[in-house]
Design an enzyme around this catalytic site. Structure first.
Site, PDB file in Angstrom:
ATOM      1  N   ASN A  23      77.210  28.209   6.132  1.00 39.89           N
ATOM      2  CA  ASN A  23      76.271  28.336   6.398  1.00 39.89           C
ATOM      3  C   ASN A  23      75.211  29.518   6.421  1.00 39.89           C
ATOM      4  O   ASN A  23      74.360  29.995   7.097  1.00 39.89           O
ATOM      5  CB  ASN A  23      75.641  27.269   7.923  1.00 39.89           C
ATOM      6  CG  ASN A  23      75.628  25.792   7.606  1.00 39.89           C
ATOM      7  OD1 ASN A  23      76.138  25.167   5.890  1.00 39.89           O
ATOM      8  ND2 ASN A  23      75.821  25.004   7.827  1.00 39.89           N
ATOM      9  N   ARG A  93      72.554  20.605  -1.702  1.00 38.59           N
ATOM     10  CA  ARG A  93      70.911  20.680  -1.199  1.00 38.59           C
ATOM     11  C   ARG A  93      70.503  22.090  -0.705  1.00 38.59           C
ATOM     12  O   ARG A  93      69.375  22.111  -1.192  1.00 38.59           O
ATOM     13  CB  ARG A  93      70.824  20.011   0.050  1.00 38.59           C
ATOM     14  CG  ARG A  93      71.124  18.235  -0.070  1.00 38.59           C
ATOM     15  CD  ARG A  93      70.504  17.373   1.080  1.00 38.59           C
ATOM     16  NE  ARG A  93      69.494  17.273   1.238  1.00 38.59           N
ATOM     17  CZ  ARG A  93      69.004  18.555   1.751  1.00 38.59           C
ATOM     18  NH1 ARG A  93      69.657  19.462   3.077  1.00 38.59           N
ATOM     19  NH2 ARG A  93      67.346  18.447   1.942  1.00 38.59           N
ATOM     20  N   CYS A 117      70.980  12.949   1.080  1.00 34.91           N
ATOM     21  CA  CYS A 117      72.315  12.849   1.281  1.00 34.91           C
ATOM     22  C   CYS A 117      72.870  11.949   2.404  1.00 34.91           C
ATOM     23  O   CYS A 117      71.969  10.959   2.523  1.00 34.91           O
ATOM     24  CB  CYS A 117      72.970  14.409   1.699  1.00 34.91           C
ATOM     25  SG  CYS A 117      72.553  14.763   3.508  1.00 34.91           S
ATOM     26  N   ARG A 122      66.466  13.452   4.587  1.00 38.55           N
ATOM     27  CA  ARG A 122      66.483  15.763   4.189  1.00 38.55           C
ATOM     28  C   ARG A 122      65.493  16.048   3.893  1.00 38.55           C
ATOM     29  O   ARG A 122      65.261  17.071   2.674  1.00 38.55           O
ATOM     30  CB  ARG A 122      67.987  15.989   3.820  1.00 38.55           C
ATOM     31  CG  ARG A 122      69.230  15.313   4.402  1.00 38.55           C
ATOM     32  CD  ARG A 122      69.539  16.396   5.920  1.00 38.55           C
ATOM     33  NE  ARG A 122      69.968  17.984   5.456  1.00 38.55           N
ATOM     34  CZ  ARG A 122      71.522  18.528   5.257  1.00 38.55           C
ATOM     35  NH1 ARG A 122      72.327  17.042   4.654  1.00 38.55           N
ATOM     36  NH2 ARG A 122      70.986  19.352   5.178  1.00 38.55           N
ATOM     37  N   PRO A 123      63.948  15.657   4.122  1.00 39.53           N
ATOM     38  CA  PRO A 123      63.213  16.090   2.919  1.00 39.53           C
ATOM     39  C   PRO A 123      62.715  17.499   3.652  1.00 39.53           C
ATOM     40  O   PRO A 123      63.354  18.349   4.348  1.00 39.53           O
ATOM     41  CB  PRO A 123      61.824  15.344   3.954  1.00 39.53           C
ATOM     42  CG  PRO A 123      62.608  14.843   5.787  1.00 39.53           C
ATOM     43  CD  PRO A 123      63.516  14.741   5.008  1.00 39.53           C
ATOM     44  N   VAL A 124      61.970  18.104   3.455  1.00 39.99           N
ATOM     45  CA  VAL A 124      62.010  19.771   2.614  1.00 39.99           C
ATOM     46  C   VAL A 124      60.223  19.533   2.835  1.00 39.99           C
ATOM     47  O   VAL A 124      59.683  21.585   2.590  1.00 39.99           O
ATOM     48  CB  VAL A 124      62.102  20.088   1.494  1.00 39.99           C
ATOM     49  CG1 VAL A 124      63.967  20.358   1.374  1.00 39.99           C
ATOM     50  CG2 VAL A 124      61.667  19.426   0.139  1.00 39.99           C
ATOM     51  N   GLN A 126      58.461  20.985   5.624  1.00 41.17           N
ATOM     52  CA  GLN A 126      58.145  21.815   6.491  1.00 41.17           C
ATOM     53  C   GLN A 126      57.782  23.620   5.084  1.00 41.17           C
ATOM     54  O   GLN A 126      57.606  24.236   5.553  1.00 41.17           O
ATOM     55  CB  GLN A 126      59.615  22.497   7.349  1.00 41.17           C
ATOM     56  CG  GLN A 126      58.383  20.856   8.006  1.00 41.17           C
ATOM     57  CD  GLN A 126      57.503  21.504   8.932  1.00 41.17           C
ATOM     58  OE1 GLN A 126      57.393  21.662   9.360  1.00 41.17           O
ATOM     59  NE2 GLN A 126      57.301  19.400   8.445  1.00 41.17           N
ATOM     60  N   ARG A 397      83.635  21.269   0.386  1.00 38.12           N
ATOM     61  CA  ARG A 397      82.570  21.618  -0.071  1.00 38.12           C
ATOM     62  C   ARG A 397      82.813  22.963   1.574  1.00 38.12           C
ATOM     63  O   ARG A 397      81.664  23.618   1.669  1.00 38.12           O
ATOM     64  CB  ARG A 397      81.009  20.707   0.141  1.00 38.12           C
ATOM     65  CG  ARG A 397      81.702  19.772  -1.246  1.00 38.12           C
ATOM     66  CD  ARG A 397      79.843  19.238  -1.136  1.00 38.12           C
ATOM     67  NE  ARG A 397      78.824  19.737  -0.319  1.00 38.12           N
ATOM     68  CZ  ARG A 397      77.759  19.748   0.142  1.00 38.12           C
ATOM     69  NH1 ARG A 397      77.528  18.012   0.728  1.00 38.12           N
ATOM     70  NH2 ARG A 397      77.017  20.299   0.652  1.00 38.12           N
TER      71      ARG A 397
HETATM   72  C1  EPZ Z   1      71.235  22.817   8.231  1.00 40.27           C
HETATM   73  O1  EPZ Z   1      70.519  21.736   7.331  1.00 40.27           O
HETATM   74  C2  EPZ Z   1      72.499  23.129   7.944  1.00 40.27           C
HETATM   75  N1  EPZ Z   1      72.668  23.437   6.779  1.00 40.27           N
HETATM   76  C3  EPZ Z   1      72.956  21.981   8.441  1.00 40.27           C
HETATM   77  O2  EPZ Z   1      74.938  21.791   8.116  1.00 40.27           O
HETATM   78  C4  EPZ Z   1      72.682  21.709   9.579  1.00 40.27           C
HETATM   79  O3  EPZ Z   1      73.198  20.425  10.167  1.00 40.27           O
HETATM   80  C5  EPZ Z   1      71.578  21.702   9.707  1.00 40.27           C
HETATM   81  O4  EPZ Z   1      70.919  22.668   9.601  1.00 40.27           O
HETATM   82  C6  EPZ Z   1      71.140  21.227  10.865  1.00 40.27           C
HETATM   83  O5  EPZ Z   1      71.772  22.296  11.968  1.00 40.27           O
HETATM   84  C7  EPZ Z   1      72.239  24.969   6.701  1.00 40.27           C
HETATM   85  O6  EPZ Z   1      72.317  25.499   7.224  1.00 40.27           O
HETATM   86  C8  EPZ Z   1      72.867  25.425   4.405  1.00 40.27           C
HETATM   87  P1  EPZ Z   1      67.267  21.092   9.528  1.00 40.27           P
HETATM   88  P2  EPZ Z   1      69.051  22.330   7.083  1.00 40.27           P
HETATM   89  O7  EPZ Z   1      66.609  21.665   8.582  1.00 40.27           O
HETATM   90  O8  EPZ Z   1      68.502  23.177   7.535  1.00 40.27           O
HETATM   91  C9  EPZ Z   1      64.314  17.670   9.656  1.00 40.27           C
HETATM   92  C10 EPZ Z   1      76.558  21.141   7.344  1.00 40.27           C
HETATM   93  O9  EPZ Z   1      77.522  20.059   7.804  1.00 40.27           O
HETATM   94  N2  EPZ Z   1      63.768  18.323   8.668  1.00 40.27           N
HETATM   95  O10 EPZ Z   1      67.690  21.999  10.221  1.00 40.27           O
HETATM   96  O11 EPZ Z   1      68.746  21.450   6.104  1.00 40.27           O
HETATM   97  C11 EPZ Z   1      65.758  17.398   8.603  1.00 40.27           C
HETATM   98  O12 EPZ Z   1      65.601  15.776   8.561  1.00 40.27           O
HETATM   99  C12 EPZ Z   1      74.927  21.110   7.081  1.00 40.27           C
HETATM  100  O13 EPZ Z   1      76.574  22.929   6.838  1.00 40.27           O
HETATM  101  C13 EPZ Z   1      62.377  17.769   7.793  1.00 40.27           C
HETATM  102  O14 EPZ Z   1      61.848  16.458   8.704  1.00 40.27           O
HETATM  103  O15 EPZ Z   1      68.606  21.155   8.937  1.00 40.27           O
HETATM  104  C14 EPZ Z   1      66.681  16.865  10.147  1.00 40.27           C
HETATM  105  O16 EPZ Z   1      66.157  16.097  10.597  1.00 40.27           O
HETATM  106  C15 EPZ Z   1      74.811  19.348   7.047  1.00 40.27           C
HETATM  107  N3  EPZ Z   1      62.068  18.516   7.118  1.00 40.27           N
HETATM  108  C16 EPZ Z   1      66.406  18.145  11.074  1.00 40.27           C
HETATM  109  O17 EPZ Z   1      64.042  18.382  10.748  1.00 40.27           O
HETATM  110  C17 EPZ Z   1      61.907  19.624   6.743  1.00 40.27           C
HETATM  111  O18 EPZ Z   1      61.007  19.928   5.355  1.00 40.27           O
HETATM  112  C18 EPZ Z   1      66.668  19.465  10.774  1.00 40.27           C
HETATM  113  O19 EPZ Z   1      66.476  19.597   9.834  1.00 40.27           O
HETATM  114  C19 EPZ Z   1      63.522  20.822   6.685  1.00 40.27           C
HETATM  115  C20 EPZ Z   1      63.688  19.318   8.096  1.00 40.27           C
END
Ligand code: EPZ
Length: 417
Positions: A23, A93, A117, A122-124, A126, A397
């Site tokens: 990560n 992703r 997933c 996992r929306p984007v 933000q 992975r």
């Molecule tokens: C990163 O995912 C990691 N992946 C994940 O690791 C990790 O579980 C996660 O951060 C939390 O620490 C990588 O770094 C590649 P988030 P990310 O955006 O960035 C919500 C693994 O096992 N959200 O911090 O996708 C989201 O749905 C993986 O290695 C929105 O709603 O996670 C979640 O509930 C799995 N809108 C929360 O925020 C957005 O635009 C945190 O997600 C972005 C996120």
């Protein structure tokens, strides 16, 4: 599909070397898009997610040259195709991390929506909201994000929730924006700091990484750099849990507990004796673990990526533990598979109550996502008898040469092709 067959009941012992952090590597590889020059990265883990991203970058025109066992050189000068197609993004992703760099460097990008997933939607939103605040015109059509910006401009952005890749995407985009960008409510994860250090070595002007306010002064261009990927703290935590669950004694090399305080604290509460060295961690497990309750939250609190592994060790501990998952809406899928091994787990919403049992019995189980599969490996190592874990492409992975590393610690594990 490959399977893993594990003969449980053996206490792990010996030494194993931890690989570079998946990560951290993923966003750092994407940072090569920000410059026409070459960058040299080392301590890269050999993982399917890394190969997928390198394939995507090469398809965009980035030069990819392997360098020895864990290094490579990326050359961004020949970038000519700012497109991340669905067939690649859907398998990984984190490909969304090309969006910010492409808009900043090329002024446009077409990136497939990653889709959800197993662990959540996992929306984007933000990532998109932040780029729009920096002046990008973004439409979402036919499952693709279309972004355009002649030049991004600095903005003050406060994300609605802490998002790791959201913070990383916006920080990379801001490096080439016109003016200052302030990201508030920023993710503080160590992987964000590793990316910031890499960007700074490329000439970016960033301060505050590791805190919840990151300031980036945009510059005209970035140059190439050298960067060594930080150790994988989640791989480290996973092997510590495997040793803890089997009553073992291990020494993990080329890693550090600096970023694992909350995990190390919980393992000590569970009865493990942990000795820290500058770049190694020693763990000696008790005969029987004590149950430890936990609540996941953004760094520096207990990491959601270690939740499944702790459900496995609580399954064989003495007592009752409550596990609360606050980050993802569906990250308990390992529970039903652990129950097939005899675990006593009750799920109520985003709470799991785990009552330790005397021992687990081997069975056939199925991996559903990356960290869930790690949880099944830990439980299988602790169970009596043989466990066969199906769909272990999930494991590949995020865990480099897992059966080799486990065998080095005395585990009886074999891959069934
Ligand atoms: C990163 O995912 C990691 N992946 C994940 O690791 C990790 O579980 C996660 O951060 C939390 O620490 C990588 O770094 C590649 P988030 P990310 O955006 O960035 C919500 C693994 O096992 N959200 O911090 O996708 C989201 O749905 C993986 O290695 C929105 O709603 O996670 C979640 O509930 C799995 N809108 C929360 O925020 C957005 O635009 C945190 O997600 C972005 C996120």
């Amino acid at each position: 599909m490959d399977k893993l067959a594990i003969q449980g009941g053996i206490a792990l012992s010996g030494e194993v070397t931890i690989s570079g952090a998946k990560n951290a590597a993923l966003p750092i590889l994407c940072s090569a898009l920000l410059t026409a020059q070459s960058s040299h990265f080392t301590n890269l883990p050999h993982l399917n997610d890394i190969s997928t991203l390198l394939h995507l970058l090469a398809q965009m025109g980035v030069g990819v040259t392997l360098d020895g066992s864990d290094g490579l050189v990326l050359e961004g000068g020949s970038l000519n195709n700012p497109l991340a197609p669905y067939d690649l993004v859907k398998t990984m992703r984190a490909s969304i991390l090309v969006l910010g760099p492409l808009v900043a460097r090329c002024g446009e990008a077409r990136v497939s929506l990653p889709g959800g997933c197993a662990i959540g939607a996992r929306p984007v939103d933000q990532h998109i909201k932040g780029l729009q605040a920096m002046g990008a015109e973004i439409t979402v059509e036919q499952g693709y994000i279309h972004a355009k910006a002649s030049r991004l401009k600095g903005a003050r952005i406060c994300t609605d929730m802490v998002t790791v890749t959201g913070t990383e995407n916006l920080m990379m985009a801001a490096c080439l924006a016109d003016g200052e960008t302030i990201i508030e409510n920023a993710a503080r994860e160590p992987e964000v700091v590793d990316l910031a250090n890499c960007l700074i070595s490329m000439g970016a002007r960033i301060s505050g990484a590791g805190t919840d306010v990151i300031r980036i002064q945009g510059v005209e261009k970035l140059h190439g750099a050298q960067h060594r990927i930080m150790p994988d703290r989640i791989e480290t935590g996973t092997y510590l849990c495997a040793a803890a669950a089997t009553g073992g004694q291990v020494r993990l090399l080329k890693t550090s507990a600096a970023y694992l305080d909350s995990v190390v604290d919980k393992l000590m509460d569970a009865g493990c004796d942990i000795q820290l060295e500058r770049d190694a961690i020693n763990l000696k497990a008790p005969q029987r673990l004590k149950s430890v309750s936990l609540r996941t939250a953004p760094y520096p609190a207990f990491p959601t990526d270690m939740q499944a592994q702790f459900m496995a060790i609580n399954a064989v501990a003495d007592g009752v533990a409550t596990i609360r998952e606050t980050i993802f809406e569906n990250r308990f899928m390992h529970a039903s598979e652990l129950q097939r091994l005899g675990a006593d787990i009750q799920i109520e919403g985003n709470n799991a109550v785990v009552r330790g049992v005397a021992r687990l019995e081997g069975a056939t189980v199925m991996a559903t996502d990356l960290r869930a599969s790690a949880s099944l490996v830990i439980a299988a190592l602790a169970a009596q008898g043989e466990t066969v874990i199906d769909r272990i492409y999930h494991l590949d992975r995020g865990y480099e040469r897992i059966e080799e590393k486990l065998a080095r610690l005395g585990a009886q594990v074999r891959r069934i092709h």
